[in-house]
Design an enzyme around this catalytic site. Structure first.
Site: not given
Ligand code: DGY
Length: 326
Positions: A156-157, A179, A238-240, A269, A287-288
């Site tokens: 994505g972006r 996808r 850096i996703a989830r 988390e 998560h920064i």
């Molecule tokens: C988002 O914008 O999804 C970042 O992970 C902050 O929660």
């Protein structure tokens, strides 16, 4: 005339809160105590809108308890804390904060990749612990970044932002899996080649995860996938949390099945898998990825604008389920 009532579920910038207080009756939480689901239900009752972050779950039972609710504006681009189907059924508009954080988050993805490949935190701990007594030829020798191959899962972006940095800034080969395939123009701009997941895992020196969380993306990377990666490879998430099986990753890092990982997000988390805290070859951040002052301010402003536009003017800015307004 009384003002519409809203809940701002977590602390936000005072200047943004102030704007909301001009036009709404605001129940806020500037002490920033994370609410339990029961507290959230109680505080959301009687409100027409809410500003939330990823820590507030908006689901069927909550919507049932809050029949007057019209909009929930998430201060995040990700919205896996929303049950969007339930919100749409209940006629509640869901909004998020896309675009304003794209480049900042891509910067951080790259920073984490660099720190992981070049063992920045591991070597800093060594120095701080007073262990640095001499230079040696292989001390903290890490993985090459420039000219190497990055594999991006989720194009994505933000994924595209990382691809541009990698290809144009660091002369890297960029593989991606998504996808749907990007247009030929975008592939050219990002100098990226579409491959299947197995090829990406086998060929990438650095695997970067930027895929949104859903049931389908749960444990996109587990023991099986880690086994397919190069032993010299790094993994960046850096996703989830939940996209990676953190227990399997901790084991792979311990066994040196892969070289290192950089993680900004974690399963469950703010808890972190205890094994991840004991292995040296992992860079951990809380998560920064979108956390610059300018970007967090833009996110808060966009979430507030979504509330004001919809509740005061019947307009939408960045809706997730625009069909609610049809
Ligand atoms: C988002 O914008 O999804 C970042 O992970 C902050 O929660």
């Amino acid at each position: 005339m009384s003002k519409p009532s809203i809940l701002v579920a977590r602390a936000i910038f005072p200047e943004v809160l102030n704007q909301l207080q001009q036009v709404f009756d605001v129940d806020h939480n500037q002490d920033d105590v994370v609410m339990s689901p029961a507290e959230l239900h109680a505080r959301m009752k009687g409100k027409v809108g809410a500003l939330t972050t990823g820590s507030e779950r908006i689901d069927g039972p909550l919507l049932h308890a809050c029949p007057g609710l019209k909009i929930v504006a998430n201060m995040a681009v990700g919205y896996n804390n929303f049950d969007v189907d339930a919100m749409t059924k209940a006629g509640v508009l869901a909004t998020n904060t896309p675009d304003v954080l794209t480049e900042t988050t891509a910067d951080f993805g790259f920073a984490l990749l660099m720190a992981t490949a070049r063992r920045v935190t591991e070597s800093e701990h060594f120095l701080r612990d007073g262990k640095w007594t001499k230079w040696s030829y292989d001390m903290f020798a890490g993985a090459e970044v420039h000219g190497s191959t990055v594999g991006i899962i989720g194009m994505g972006r933000i994924g595209q932002g990382i691809a541009r940095r990698a290809a144009h800034g660091f002369g890297m080969q960029v593989l991606y899996h998504n996808r749907s395939r990007l247009s030929p123009e975008l592939e050219l701009e990002c100098k990226s080649r579409y491959v299947d997941k197995t090829t990406l895992l086998r060929e990438a020196d650095h695997v970067v995860l930027v895929v949104p969380y859903s049931a389908a993306s749960h444990h996109t990377i587990g023991a099986n996938e880690l086994a397919q990666m190069k032993p010299t490879a790094t993994l960046i998430n850096i996703a989830r949390g939940g996209i990676v099986d953190d227990a399997a990753l901790a084991k792979a890092l311990k066994d040196r099945r892969i070289a290192a990982a950089g993680l900004d997000v974690f399963e469950g988390e703010p808890q972190v898998h205890p094994e991840l805290l004991t292995v040296p070859n992992v860079v951990l951040t809380p998560h920064i990825a979108s956390a610059t002052v300018k970007t967090r301010m833009a996110m808060a402003q966009l979430a507030a604008d979504n509330l004001m536009d919809y509740l005061l003017r019947g307009q939408t800015r960045t809706p997730i389920n625009p069909e609610v307004c049809a």
